[in-house]
Design a protein around this motif. Structure first.
Motif, PDB file in Angstrom:
ATOM      1  N   SER A 171      -8.025 -11.057  42.602  1.00 30.65           N
ATOM      2  CA  SER A 171      -6.874 -10.281  42.136  1.00 30.65           C
ATOM      3  C   SER A 171      -7.219  -9.484  40.874  1.00 30.65           C
ATOM      4  N   TYR A 172      -8.140 -10.000  40.055  1.00 31.91           N
ATOM      5  CA  TYR A 172      -8.580  -9.270  38.870  1.00 31.91           C
ATOM      6  C   TYR A 172      -9.277  -7.965  39.274  1.00 31.91           C
ATOM      7  N   LEU A 177      -9.045  -2.092  39.906  1.00 29.39           N
ATOM      8  CA  LEU A 177      -9.356  -0.917  40.728  1.00 29.39           C
ATOM      9  C   LEU A 177      -8.089  -0.172  41.120  1.00 29.39           C
ATOM     10  N   GLY A 178      -7.006  -0.924  41.362  1.00 30.66           N
ATOM     11  CA  GLY A 178      -5.742  -0.289  41.725  1.00 30.66           C
ATOM     12  C   GLY A 178      -5.147   0.521  40.597  1.00 30.66           C
ATOM     13  N   THR A 182     -12.881   2.390  37.136  1.00 36.37           N
ATOM     14  CA  THR A 182     -14.107   2.455  37.924  1.00 36.37           C
ATOM     15  C   THR A 182     -14.668   1.049  38.092  1.00 36.37           C
ATOM     16  N   LYS A 183     -15.553   0.885  39.058  1.00 37.06           N
ATOM     17  CA  LYS A 183     -16.101  -0.443  39.337  1.00 37.06           C
ATOM     18  C   LYS A 183     -16.911  -0.963  38.154  1.00 37.06           C
TER      19      LYS A 183
END
Length: 296
Positions: A171-172, A177-178, A182-183
């Motif tokens: 969920s983190y 990301l939501g 950026t990754k």
């Protein structure tokens, strides 16, 4: 129905009590053994440890027995090895856990790292002597020893970092990301701080292996115990610090082994006391640094 459940609970209670008692007994024995070993080493060696012992080198002419040179060599080995192994290990774990797609290649890499962690250190020493020492021309030097130990502790840091990253809830990741992160920003600001305790565990295990290693370093770093000679020129002193890495240098564990071989047991136990204190201080400093980096 309620009666049968109550009966089953009553039957389980004695077993739970026995298991709990076994856990407490095992933990108590572990603590007693640890304190017993440390206490025995300190009782045997604390009388040898003094300021002169820590700040001088062994000399037949001056009739002194000191470990200053070995202490400096140990710190060199620790710093160089961790500077190389920590970024490589953490970076590898991030790639395997967050970027690489699960498959045969990832499984093969994980299997390889697990296999490397089980290879005897003497084999690493032979490899380091042949490859780093002879093929690359580094000879017996602190660099050769550090490169060899890097290969040894890399699996520890990588696997512990992987396990730490896996404990972070998905969920983190999806939440960050939501929100448009950026990754790499998500990994740097959320995943790494959240998994810092596991990463620190890997570094502490690596520290213990670096400080306690002797077999591999006998073939790679050598056993010289001389201190670097500094002068008044700052630039020359800095150059001397870097030049020291290309010279032979025996760590505290190497000197302990040599002193035991000579029958100098009091000196050997004194070195053991210093090693225990060094490991304790380094562990505390590492945990303190991790606490500062952990998000509030």
């Amino acid at each position: 129905m309620n009666g049968s459940n109550t009966l089953m609970k009553k039957r389980k209670r004695p077993l739970d009590t026995v298991l709990l008692a076994a856990v407490y007994i095992s933990a108590s024995l572990s603590v007693i053994l640890l304190l017993g070993i440390i206490g025995y080493v300190f009782v045997k060696g604390i009388g040898t440890v003094n300021w002169k012992f820590l700040t001088s080198v062994t000399s037949a002419l001056n009739q002194t027995a000191g470990i200053a040179g070995n202490l400096v060599n140990t710190l060199y080995i620790i710093v160089i090895t961790l500077l190389i192994a920590t970024p490589l290990g953490v970076g590898s774990a991030i790639y395997l856990n967050e970027y690489a797609k699960p498959g045969r290649i990832v499984s093969m890499i994980e299997f390889t790292t697990e296999t490397l962690s089980g290879i005897p250190s003497i084999i690493f020493g032979l490899f380091g002597m042949v490859f780093f020492g002879e093929s690359l021309g580094l000879g017996y030097s602190l660099l050769t020893g550090s490169f060899t130990l890097t290969i040894m502790v890399l699996p520890l840091i990588t696997r512990n970092t992987q396990e730490a990253l896996r404990t972070v809830p998905d969920s983190y990741r999806s939440g960050a990301l939501g929100m448009g992160s950026t990754k790499w920003h998500m990994i740097r600001t959320i995943l790494l701080p959240s998994s810092m305790s596991g990463i620190v565990t890997g570094i502490i295990l690596a520290l213990g292996r670096i400080v306690g290693e002797s077999a591999a370093l006998l073939f790679t770093a050598g056993s010289d115990y001389k201190l670097p000679r500094f002068g008044s020129d700052f630039a020359a002193n800095v150059e001397r610090l870097f030049t020291k890495t290309t010279e032979s240098g025996g760590t505290l564990t190497i000197e302990l082994y040599l002193q035991m071989q000579k029958g100098q047991y009091e000196t050997a136990f004194g070195i053991g006391c210093v090693l225990v204190v060094i490991v304790l201080i380094l562990n505390l400093l590492t945990k303190l640094a991790a606490k500062k980096l952990r998000p509030v």
